[in-house]
Write a protein that holds these residues in place. Structure first.
Motif, PDB file in Angstrom:
ATOM      1  N   THR A   1       0.803  -1.226   0.000  1.00  0.00           N
ATOM      2  CA  THR A   1       0.000   0.000   0.000  1.00  0.00           C
ATOM      3  C   THR A   1       0.837   1.277   0.000  1.00  0.00           C
ATOM      4  O   THR A   1       0.283   2.377   0.070  1.00  0.00           O
ATOM      5  CB  THR A   1      -0.923   0.054   1.248  1.00  0.00           C
ATOM      6  OG1 THR A   1      -0.098  -0.024   2.417  1.00  0.00           O
ATOM      7  CG2 THR A   1      -1.929  -1.083   1.232  1.00  0.00           C
TER       8      THR A   1
ATOM      9  N   ARG B   1       1.954   8.995   4.259  1.00  0.00           N
ATOM     10  CA  ARG B   1       1.895   7.527   4.390  1.00  0.00           C
ATOM     11  C   ARG B   1       3.030   6.956   5.232  1.00  0.00           C
ATOM     12  O   ARG B   1       3.589   5.910   4.933  1.00  0.00           O
ATOM     13  CB  ARG B   1       1.839   6.867   2.991  1.00  0.00           C
ATOM     14  CG  ARG B   1       0.489   7.111   2.296  1.00  0.00           C
ATOM     15  CD  ARG B   1       0.471   6.628   0.864  1.00  0.00           C
ATOM     16  NE  ARG B   1      -0.263   5.385   0.660  1.00  0.00           N
ATOM     17  CZ  ARG B   1      -1.573   5.287   0.434  1.00  0.00           C
ATOM     18  NH1 ARG B   1      -2.339   6.368   0.446  1.00  0.00           N
ATOM     19  NH2 ARG B   1      -2.117   4.116   0.213  1.00  0.00           N
TER      20      ARG B   1
ATOM     21  N   ASP C   1      -5.776   4.412   2.460  1.00  0.00           N
ATOM     22  CA  ASP C   1      -6.163   5.723   1.907  1.00  0.00           C
ATOM     23  C   ASP C   1      -6.894   6.572   2.955  1.00  0.00           C
ATOM     24  O   ASP C   1      -6.739   7.794   3.004  1.00  0.00           O
ATOM     25  CB  ASP C   1      -7.071   5.551   0.683  1.00  0.00           C
ATOM     26  CG  ASP C   1      -6.301   5.124  -0.560  1.00  0.00           C
ATOM     27  OD1 ASP C   1      -5.052   5.050  -0.504  1.00  0.00           O
ATOM     28  OD2 ASP C   1      -6.948   4.857  -1.591  1.00  0.00           O
TER      29      ASP C   1
ATOM     30  N   GLN D   1      -4.363   8.221   5.265  1.00  0.00           N
ATOM     31  CA  GLN D   1      -3.723   9.375   4.612  1.00  0.00           C
ATOM     32  C   GLN D   1      -4.681  10.568   4.586  1.00  0.00           C
ATOM     33  O   GLN D   1      -4.296  11.699   4.892  1.00  0.00           O
ATOM     34  CB  GLN D   1      -3.277   9.023   3.194  1.00  0.00           C
ATOM     35  CG  GLN D   1      -2.624  10.207   2.497  1.00  0.00           C
ATOM     36  CD  GLN D   1      -2.239   9.949   1.054  1.00  0.00           C
ATOM     37  OE1 GLN D   1      -2.374   8.830   0.558  1.00  0.00           O
ATOM     38  NE2 GLN D   1      -1.775  10.976   0.370  1.00  0.00           N
TER      39      GLN D   1
END
Ligand code: HBI
Ligand code: FE
Length: 288
Positions: free
Chosen positions: A80, A103, A143, A146
């Motif tokens: 990821t 990230r 996601d 983030q």
């Protein structure tokens, strides 16, 4: 409260990261990690969301001993694009958000002592790595984290950090999720705690309410004991979409005009999954 320092300690870089110092862990610390790991790994099948269990597996966390962040980051990066970096403890909010937005998950490098096996205030390597990292192997949750970091940086411009922090608390730390097989836990504060991984799903005491973003942003929380209210998301995709599509600036402005909600409040508009007895919270208030 928290023990956040104003400036990085001398051994830390400007972004507050430090070397993990994996070679300095003692045999006793690796053994304590293994003990904590086995205890939770036994409890979590059928309780934790499948994506969390898949993360434990694909990141090879069962290999034994405190994970080496470099090896862990290599696996995570391939899946990821996330990394795990070490920090000495709680870092300032802006530093925390900046890492998430890029990230990088910041993890304490120290392990609790045997006396703190069931509870400690500061996030240690077991809470941070066992609790948080497995879901970072899931692309949707990755996601979301983030997006939270980016939203956190923006919330500071509106003086709304304390509101956005509630979203983190009621999802990333203490979230429940609805699945075809029933309610499951995914919050790191729950999956890393023996007591709360039972309490959050089974105990009649806490409220379990359908997740609503604006509702959560208004709701106070407690950091010193099991939660009195849990919010249930329908899935990670829905959580991510809701977060990305929301224009937070007008929402923060609107919420300025509304009172905060007490933790145990149930509103007529809530989707009530469990109306909690609050017996546990009343018992611990009386005992305190
Ligand atoms: N620092 N190391 C660390 N870990 C956290 O979870 C953390 C932090 N600093 C700030 C913070 N969390 C929270 O205040 C934000 O979620 C709002
Ligand atoms: Fe945490």
């Amino acid at each position: 409260m928290s023990h956040v320092l104003d400036a990085p300690p001398p051994e830390a870089a400007a972004d507050w990261t430090i070397p993990q110092g994996w070679e300095h862990y003692t045999r006793a610390e690796h053994d304590l990690w293994d003990q904590l790991f086995r205890r939770q790994a036994k409890l979590l099948p059928g309780r934790a969301v499948p994506e969390y269990l898949a993360g434990l597996d694909v990141l090879r966390m069962a290999d034994g001993g405190i994970p080496n962040f470099e090896a862990l980051s290599e696996r995570l990066m391939a899946l990821t694009g996330w990394q795990v970096v070490a920090v000495p403890g709680l870092v300032p909010d802006a530093v925390f958000f900046e890492h998430l937005a890029n990230r990088r998950f910041v993890a304490g490098n120290f392990l609790r002592t045997p006396e703190q096996i069931d509870y400690l205030e500061e996030p240690d390597v077991f809470h941070d790595v066992f609790g948080h990292v497995p879901l970072l192997a899931n692309p949707v949750f990755a996601d979301y984290m983030q997006a939270y970091g980016e939203g956190g940086l923006r919330s500071m411009q509106f003086g709304a950090l304390h509101k956005l922090a509630r979203l983190y608390w009621y999802t990333v730390e203490f979230g429940l999720i609805d699945t075809a097989d029933g309610l499951r836990i995914y919050g790191a504060g729950i999956v890393s705690s023996k007591g709360e991984s039972l309490f959050a799903l089974d105990d009649p005491s806490p409220n379990r309410l359908g997740f609503s973003l604006r509702r959560v942003l208004r709701t106070k929380y407690r950091i010193d004991d099991f939660q009195q209210t849990y919010f249930v998301i329908p899935g990670f995709e829905a959580l991510l979409q809701r977060t990305l599509e929301t224009d937070f600036a007008p929402l923060y402005a609107e919420l300025e005009t509304l009172p905060d909600l007490e933790i145990e409040t149930i509103l007529p508009t809530d989707r009530v999954i469990t109306r909690g007895t609050q017996a546990y919270a009343r018992g611990s208030a009386a005992g305190a």
